[in-house]
Every structure is written in structure tokens, then in C-alpha cells.
Design a protein around this motif. Structure first.
Motif, PDB file in Angstrom:
ATOM      1  N   CYS A 172       0.841  -1.202   0.000  1.00 42.51           N
ATOM      2  CA  CYS A 172       0.000   0.000   0.000  1.00 42.51           C
ATOM      3  C   CYS A 172       0.866   1.238   0.000  1.00 42.51           C
ATOM      4  O   CYS A 172       1.866   1.306   0.719  1.00 42.51           O
ATOM      5  CB  CYS A 172      -0.936   0.006   1.211  1.00 42.51           C
ATOM      6  N   ASN A 189      -0.338   4.087   0.856  1.00 44.59           N
ATOM      7  CA  ASN A 189      -0.887   4.990   1.875  1.00 44.59           C
ATOM      8  C   ASN A 189      -0.354   4.648   3.262  1.00 44.59           C
ATOM      9  O   ASN A 189       0.202   3.577   3.483  1.00 44.59           O
ATOM     10  CB  ASN A 189      -2.408   4.923   1.890  1.00 44.59           C
ATOM     11  N   ASP A 190      -0.616   5.599   4.175  1.00 43.14           N
ATOM     12  CA  ASP A 190      -0.070   5.441   5.519  1.00 43.14           C
ATOM     13  C   ASP A 190      -1.130   5.708   6.586  1.00 43.14           C
ATOM     14  O   ASP A 190      -0.825   6.323   7.622  1.00 43.14           O
ATOM     15  CB  ASP A 190       1.102   6.424   5.681  1.00 43.14           C
ATOM     16  N   CYS A 191      -2.348   5.253   6.329  1.00 44.73           N
ATOM     17  CA  CYS A 191      -3.450   5.478   7.277  1.00 44.73           C
ATOM     18  C   CYS A 191      -2.975   5.039   8.669  1.00 44.73           C
ATOM     19  O   CYS A 191      -2.473   3.911   8.829  1.00 44.73           O
ATOM     20  CB  CYS A 191      -4.666   4.668   6.861  1.00 44.73           C
ATOM     21  N   CYS A 224      -4.012   1.462  10.267  1.00 44.53           N
ATOM     22  CA  CYS A 224      -4.060   0.245   9.452  1.00 44.53           C
ATOM     23  C   CYS A 224      -2.755  -0.559   9.526  1.00 44.53           C
ATOM     24  O   CYS A 224      -1.661  -0.017   9.333  1.00 44.53           O
ATOM     25  CB  CYS A 224      -4.348   0.638   8.018  1.00 44.53           C
ATOM     26  N   ILE A 250      -1.455  -2.629   7.477  1.00 45.41           N
ATOM     27  CA  ILE A 250      -0.646  -2.812   6.265  1.00 45.41           C
ATOM     28  C   ILE A 250      -0.209  -1.468   5.669  1.00 45.41           C
ATOM     29  O   ILE A 250       0.152  -1.389   4.498  1.00 45.41           O
ATOM     30  CB  ILE A 250      -1.352  -3.715   5.214  1.00 45.41           C
ATOM     31  N   ARG A 251      -0.275  -0.408   6.470  1.00 48.37           N
ATOM     32  CA  ARG A 251       0.194   0.912   6.026  1.00 48.37           C
ATOM     33  C   ARG A 251       1.653   0.822   5.589  1.00 48.37           C
ATOM     34  O   ARG A 251       2.407  -0.026   6.069  1.00 48.37           O
ATOM     35  CB  ARG A 251       0.009   1.943   7.145  1.00 48.37           C
ATOM     36  N   GLY A 258      -4.486  -3.259  -0.587  1.00 48.31           N
ATOM     37  CA  GLY A 258      -3.944  -1.931  -0.343  1.00 48.31           C
ATOM     38  C   GLY A 258      -3.892  -1.172  -1.669  1.00 48.31           C
ATOM     39  O   GLY A 258      -4.157  -1.740  -2.733  1.00 48.31           O
ATOM     40  N   GLU A 259      -3.559   0.104  -1.615  1.00 46.86           N
ATOM     41  CA  GLU A 259      -3.412   0.876  -2.864  1.00 46.86           C
ATOM     42  C   GLU A 259      -2.022   0.581  -3.416  1.00 46.86           C
ATOM     43  O   GLU A 259      -1.035   1.197  -3.018  1.00 46.86           O
ATOM     44  CB  GLU A 259      -3.645   2.361  -2.615  1.00 46.86           C
TER      45      GLU A 259
HETATM   46 FE1  FES Z   1      -3.574   1.182   2.681  1.00 47.12          FE
HETATM   47 FE2  FES Z   1      -4.540   0.304   4.909  1.00 47.12          FE
HETATM   48  S1  FES Z   1      -3.143   1.975   4.628  1.00 47.12           S
HETATM   49  S2  FES Z   1      -4.875  -0.518   2.977  1.00 47.12           S
END
Ligand code: FES
Ligand code: SAM
Length: 350
Positions: free
Chosen positions: A66, A68-70, A73, A75-76, A112-113
Motif C-alpha cells: 500500500c 498509503n499510511d493510514c 491500518c 498494512i500501512r 492496499g493501494e
Molecule cells: Fe492502505 Fe490500509 S493503509 S490498505
């Protein structure tokens, strides 16, 4: 106050829209009595629309890369402890083959993205599934993309898209996500998906860090006006390797109350009892169904990758073969008087 609650629940039961302050009052009055009352009404409304049917969706978690870095989460991208994997097109098709034999007529491709899965690659995967399984619905849950990308994937054969708003409050959104991610774009994506013709699912985590009752009311107001085909809600659960590792989990009680409210706001909603609900309580999914949910999403991912798609700590169903997950789901649903059906289970709105 008592009268006030009775008036609000009457409005809900009669299909009238609620105001923001009425949602807040309801959420702040979360007693066992209120939950039982709303669960009974929600179950009644669900049976009128769907009888005792529970739809199953086969979840294929095809990448845990992924960009992203939510903050919430597991898997960030900054979680360097996560072991990354991608399934090949052949792996994904083999999950579908297995799932089709087990009775699934919806496949949910979630990940994930992951920039590797660009439009050309996704188009190829989607059109292969569409050609091989013309009787099945294809749902995507792969995050934010451009209008053009969503349109290409729709034309390739995808029918549905799950993209939780995560929170309908701009300020709350920025406490959960880094600056590179914007609330405006999340909302734009949801509107684009609807405009293109997807059956759209939104949703949020119950009890996510810094979430207030006001924020949940914002989500319910948003859902009331956006009118999605599906809503995914489940408790937030911490992951040890995220910045929120010390935060509390969302509760069973709040999640159940919100499931019932959602069923009453939108009687024809497709509403899953999520894996996270089953993770915080051994019979969480059964209780979710009894509170008004009508969808279960058993895992079809290959067993050797399941523990790697660890969004939160102690996620359940990471050791079983798909067939075991299906048998387990069937038994659990039968034990509470509901029937798992082999059906695409499209939204009655379309
Ligand atoms: Fe991308 Fe959770 S941060 S799937
Ligand atoms: N990348 C896609 C997206 O962002 O929509 C799909 C994958 S994302 C992991 C799927 C959902 O998992 C998110 O929408 C989020 O609500 C949920 N999720 C992530 N971390 C979670 C946590 N710690 N507890 C509960 N749910 C979580």
C-alpha cells in the motif's frame, strides 16, 4: 429525555429521516433495552425485504502493498514489520474457481493501494473473471483512483465498489490520515463511483481513534443523504505496529446499535456483519446478523497469505481453508435461524 428517545425511535421505525442531534441522542442512550428494541425492529424490516437470507461474498485479499499510511491500518506503508505479498492473476482466478465451487456468486477483490495493479493489469484480471464467471458479481475494494480508472474497471466488468469514507467529518479525517490524503478526494471518489453506475458501499470504523458521538452522527447523516447500496461498518481494532497501538478498540455494543440504526434508515441496504465484529466477540457476526446485517464475507484468499493481510491484531479466520470458512458460516447462520444463499445478492436499488 425518555419521551425524546421514544419520539426518535418512532421516527426511525416509520422510515423518517433523523436530524443530527437526534442521532446524537440515540447514540448517547445506548442501553441493552434500546439495542434490543431497535434490533427487533431492524430484524422485522430486514425480513420484509430479504426474508431470512444471508448473502455471502468471497473475499480475495490480493495484495498487502500500500502506498498509503493510514494511521490505524496494519498494512500501512510505514509498517516495516509487514511481510508484503501480491497474488498473480492465476492465483486470483484459482481463488474464484474454488469459490465458485463452494457456491459464491460474488467475488470481492480487496487490497492496499498498490501501484503495481495499474489499470491495464486490473482490467485484464477483471475481464478474465467476467468471462469465466458471467454469473458472478465482481466487487472491487482497492481505494482511491481517478474517474477514468474507475470507469475503465467498470467497463471491464466490475459491478460494485467498496470505499469506506472512514469518517464523514473533515477534521476527524485528518486525525486518522496523513496530510497527503484528503477528505475531499475520498468524497469525490464516492460520488464518481456512483455516477459511473457501480453499486457503491461506504462505511466507517466504530470507535476509531478520536471519534466522537458527533462524528458518528456525521456519518449517519452522510449515509442518509448519499444513499449507498452497501455500508461496511465494524469496530476499530488496534494493530500493535501502528501509531495508534495504545488506543482502545471499538465496542460490540456500539457496533450493534449502529447496525440496527442503519437497517432502519435504509431497509434495503446490503450490510455485512464484518470480520472485525467476529474478532472482538466470538459470536459477534451472529449478533450483527440478528441486529439487522444481511451479508457475510468469508475469506477466499490462499491460506499462506492470510496472516499477512493483518489489518488489526488477532484477526480471525486466518488459518482455515475456504471450504472450512464456508461450512463454519453456514453452521453459524443456521444456528440463529438464518439461511446462507447462493445468489449474486445485488442491491434491490438497481
Ligand atoms: Fe492502505 Fe490500509 S493503509 S490498505
Ligand atoms: N485500500 C482499500 C481502501 O482503503 O478502501 C481497501 C483496503 S482497507 C485495509 C479496508 C478497510 O479496512 C478500511 O476501509 C478500514 O476501514 C478497515 N481497517 C483498516 N484498519 C483497521 C483497523 N485497525 N480496525 C478495523 N478496521 C480497519
Amino acid at each position: 429525555m425518555l419521551n425524546n428517545i421514544t419520539e426518535i425511535t418512532d421516527k426511525l421505525k416509520h422510515g423518517q429521516n433523523l436530524e443530527h442531534n437526534e442521532f446524537v441522542t440515540l447514540l448517547n442512550s445506548n442501553t441493552a433495552k434500546l439495542r434490543n428494541e431497535l434490533a427487533q425492529s431492524a430484524d422485522h424490516v430486514r425480513r420484509l425485504n430479504f426474508s431470512n437470507k444471508v448473502y455471502i461474498r468471497g473475499l480475495i485479499e490480493f495484495t498487502n502493498y500500500c502506498k498509503n499510511d493510514c494511521y490505524y491500518c496494519g498494512i500501512r506503508k510505514s509498517n516495516s514489520y509487514a511481510t508484503r505479498y501480491r497474488l498473480t492473476k492465476e492465483d486470483i482466478l484459482s481463488c474464484c474457481e474454488n469459490g465458485h465451487e463452494l457456491g459464491f456468486r460474488t467475488f470481492v477483490l480487496q487490497g492496499g493501494e498498490d501501484p503495481y495493479f495499474n489499470d491495464d493489469i486490473m482490467e485484464d484480471i477483471i475481464s478474465s473473471i467476467r468471462k469465466t464467471y458471467p454469473d458472478c458479481a465482481i466487487t472491487l475494494s482497492i481505494g482511491e483512483r481517478s474517474y477514468e480508472s474507475y470507469e475503465r474497471l467498470y467497463k471491464a466488468g466490475a459491478d460494485r465498489y467498496l470505499l469506506r469514507e472512514e469518517t464523514a467529518n473533515n477534521n476527524h479525517y485528518s486525525t486518522l490520515h496523513p496530510d497527503e490524503m484528503s477528505f475531499e478526494n475520498r468524497m469525490k471518489c464516492l460520488n464518481d463511483l456512483k455516477a459511473i453506475g457501480y453499486q457503491v458501499g461506504c462505511g466507517f470504523m466504530v470507535g476509531s481513534p478520536y471519534q466522537t458521538t458527533d462524528n458518528i452522527a456525521d456519518d449517519l447523516m452522510f449515509i442518509q443523504s448519499f444513499r449507498p447500496h452497501m455500508v461496511g461498518i465494524g469496530p476499530y481494532i488496534t494493530h500493535q505496529d501502528t501509531p495508534f497501538s495504545d488506543n482502545n478498540n471499538g465496542t460490540l455494543e456500539d457496533t450493534l446499535l449502529i447496525i440496527s440504526i442503519l437497517r432502519l434508515i435504509e431497509p434495503k441496504l446490503l450490510l455485512p456483519a464484518t470480520t472485525s465484529l467476529g474478532t472482538i466477540n466470538p459470536i459477534g457476526r451472529e449478533l450483527g446478523i440478528k441486529a439487522g446485517a444481511n451479508v457475510i464475507m468469508p475469506n477466499l484468499s490462499p491460506v499462506n497469505v492470510r496472516k499477512k493481510y493483518m489489518l488489526y491484531d488477532n484477526k480471525i479466520c486466518t488459518g482455515e481453508e475456504s471450504a472450512e470458512c464456508v461450512n463454519c458460516t453456514n453452521t453459524r447462520m443456521a444456528s440463529i435461524g438464518y439461511e446462507v444463499v447462493t445468489d449474486r445478492g445485488d442491491s434491490p436499488f438497481i
